[in-house]
Design a protein around this motif. Structure first.
Motif, PDB file in Angstrom:
ATOM      1  N   ALA A 158      41.621  45.303  43.491  1.00 13.39           N
ATOM      2  CA  ALA A 158      40.724  45.499  45.165  1.00 13.39           C
ATOM      3  C   ALA A 158      40.881  43.853  45.939  1.00 13.39           C
ATOM      4  O   ALA A 158      40.367  43.114  45.324  1.00 13.39           O
ATOM      5  N   PRO A 159      41.723  44.803  47.406  1.00  9.94           N
ATOM      6  CA  PRO A 159      41.362  43.063  47.465  1.00  9.94           C
ATOM      7  C   PRO A 159      40.624  42.094  48.958  1.00  9.94           C
ATOM      8  O   PRO A 159      41.032  41.281  48.831  1.00  9.94           O
ATOM      9  N   LEU A 160      39.913  42.976  48.801  1.00 10.80           N
ATOM     10  CA  LEU A 160      38.899  41.819  49.410  1.00 10.80           C
ATOM     11  C   LEU A 160      37.674  41.896  48.754  1.00 10.80           C
ATOM     12  O   LEU A 160      37.155  41.802  48.073  1.00 10.80           O
ATOM     13  N   GLU A 161      36.755  40.771  49.518  1.00 11.61           N
ATOM     14  CA  GLU A 161      36.055  40.089  49.028  1.00 11.61           C
ATOM     15  C   GLU A 161      34.300  41.021  48.938  1.00 11.61           C
ATOM     16  O   GLU A 161      34.166  41.607  47.538  1.00 11.61           O
ATOM     17  N   LEU A 170      34.292  37.803  40.195  1.00  8.15           N
ATOM     18  CA  LEU A 170      35.247  38.594  39.841  1.00  8.15           C
ATOM     19  C   LEU A 170      36.573  38.101  40.170  1.00  8.15           C
ATOM     20  O   LEU A 170      37.526  38.069  39.551  1.00  8.15           O
ATOM     21  N   LEU A 171      36.863  36.584  40.747  1.00 10.74           N
ATOM     22  CA  LEU A 171      37.495  35.575  40.329  1.00 10.74           C
ATOM     23  C   LEU A 171      38.888  35.275  39.640  1.00 10.74           C
ATOM     24  O   LEU A 171      40.134  35.307  39.825  1.00 10.74           O
ATOM     25  N   ASN A 172      38.031  35.095  38.448  1.00  9.45           N
ATOM     26  CA  ASN A 172      39.057  34.838  37.197  1.00  9.45           C
ATOM     27  C   ASN A 172      39.042  36.229  36.532  1.00  9.45           C
ATOM     28  O   ASN A 172      39.262  36.322  34.736  1.00  9.45           O
ATOM     29  N   VAL A 173      38.639  37.555  37.089  1.00  8.35           N
ATOM     30  CA  VAL A 173      38.682  39.313  36.760  1.00  8.35           C
ATOM     31  C   VAL A 173      39.568  39.337  36.880  1.00  8.35           C
ATOM     32  O   VAL A 173      40.246  39.863  38.156  1.00  8.35           O
ATOM     33  N   PHE A 220      22.443  52.275  39.294  1.00  6.36           N
ATOM     34  CA  PHE A 220      22.043  51.136  39.632  1.00  6.36           C
ATOM     35  C   PHE A 220      22.245  49.584  39.553  1.00  6.36           C
ATOM     36  O   PHE A 220      21.830  48.729  40.214  1.00  6.36           O
ATOM     37  N   SER A 221      22.705  49.979  38.747  1.00  6.91           N
ATOM     38  CA  SER A 221      23.470  48.173  38.569  1.00  6.91           C
ATOM     39  C   SER A 221      25.005  48.129  39.902  1.00  6.91           C
ATOM     40  O   SER A 221      25.391  46.453  40.515  1.00  6.91           O
ATOM     41  N   ASP A 222      25.653  49.139  39.804  1.00  9.79           N
ATOM     42  CA  ASP A 222      26.747  49.525  41.192  1.00  9.79           C
ATOM     43  C   ASP A 222      27.309  48.021  41.360  1.00  9.79           C
ATOM     44  O   ASP A 222      28.221  47.667  41.959  1.00  9.79           O
ATOM     45  N   ARG A 223      28.302  47.922  40.123  1.00 10.84           N
ATOM     46  CA  ARG A 223      28.705  46.566  39.980  1.00 10.84           C
ATOM     47  C   ARG A 223      31.188  47.143  39.752  1.00 10.84           C
ATOM     48  O   ARG A 223      31.324  47.715  38.940  1.00 10.84           O
TER      49      ARG A 223
END
Length: 266
Positions: A158-161, A170-173, A220-223
């Motif tokens: 997922a390239p964009l913020e 998620l920078l370290n995921v 709902f969480s939309d993560r």
């Protein structure tokens, strides 16, 4: 050149054949590229898909893991099933499709997920992912008066913020680490590819194509994360009419954790 293409990580084509059939009947793409089919070639459900009018099918599968398939209702021929990293995995198939008097060279990819630890020194799966991305630089868009190129699939980055629910968290995921996002940017830019999804849908807008099975209420969480991509050679950009990420498919019965991404040209 009216033409509709979709890409979808189906997470087992035999387990979710009914969902594939539903999608084809309701949305009628000219070409559907599937990833993570988890099916050896001799067990692929050819008859069921041909019954729906998708008579041209090229598959690169293996038992229980990985696998890609490109199915088309337009004339299509196999170009290549490329191997990467000497692993023997079924992660790529390229085909040539005739659409509206033009030839489309179509690359269907399933990039390795990379495991959980974003350190290539201790995680061989992450090392494999980075090496795979590097080898993908050999795949370049071909374009002339009669031919254009598309690269689609689950690229597992997922390239964009705005392609993830939380850039900071998620920078370290794996899938959103800087080494991955910067690597994907180089692959796209140095190759001369165009990200059609973000050409049509503004980069400022949050957009996801994957939601984890772990969430009790994914909507709902939309993560989510945008892991599924459609790229093209520059000459196809003016013909792009519409892009859709079919979020509703994540709510279908026994769904994949990915949803179809669709691009229409005209």
């Amino acid at each position: 050149m009216p033409f509709k293409i979709a890409t979808w990580n189906i997470n087992s084509v035999r387990l979710r054949l009914g969902l594939v059939q539903r999608f084809l009947e309701e949305h009628q793409p000219d070409v559907l590229c599937l990833q993570e089919t988890k099916c050896p070639d001799d067990r692929f459900p050819l008859a069921a898909l041909r019954k729906l009018g998708y008579r041209h099918i090229e598959i690169h599968g293996q038992k229980g893991y990985h696998g890609v398939a490109t199915i088309s209702r337009l004339p299509m021929r196999l170009v290549e099933k490329r191997g990467f990293c000497g692993m023997g995995d079924s992660r790529h198939v390229s085909t040539l499709v005739e659409a509206g008097g033009r030839r489309l060279l179509l690359h269907n990819f399933y990039v390795p997920a990379g495991g959980d630890e974003p350190d290539p020194e201790v995680n061989p799966k992450f090392r494999h992912k980075l090496d795979f991305l590097q080898e993908m630089h050999a795949v370049r868009p071909q374009e002339d008066a009669d031919t254009a190129t598309l690269l689609v699939g689950d690229l597992n980055i997922a390239p964009l913020e705005t392609d993830v629910w939380s850039h900071r968290q998620l920078l370290n995921v794996v899938s959103h680490t800087p080494v991955e996002t910067e690597g994907l940017d180089r692959l796209r830019d140095e190759g001369g590819w165009v990200d059609l999804v973000r050409r049509h849908i503004p980069p400022q807008e949050k957009l996801f194509s994957w939601w984890s099975y772990r969430a009790k209420d994914w909507s709902f969480s939309d993560r989510g994360r945008r892991l599924d991509h459609i790229w093209s050679s520059p000459g196809l950009v003016p013909a792009l009419r519409r892009v859709e990420v079919l979020r509703e498919a994540r709510g279908w019965e026994r769904p994949s954790d990915h949803v179809p991404v669709i691009a229409e040209f005209g």
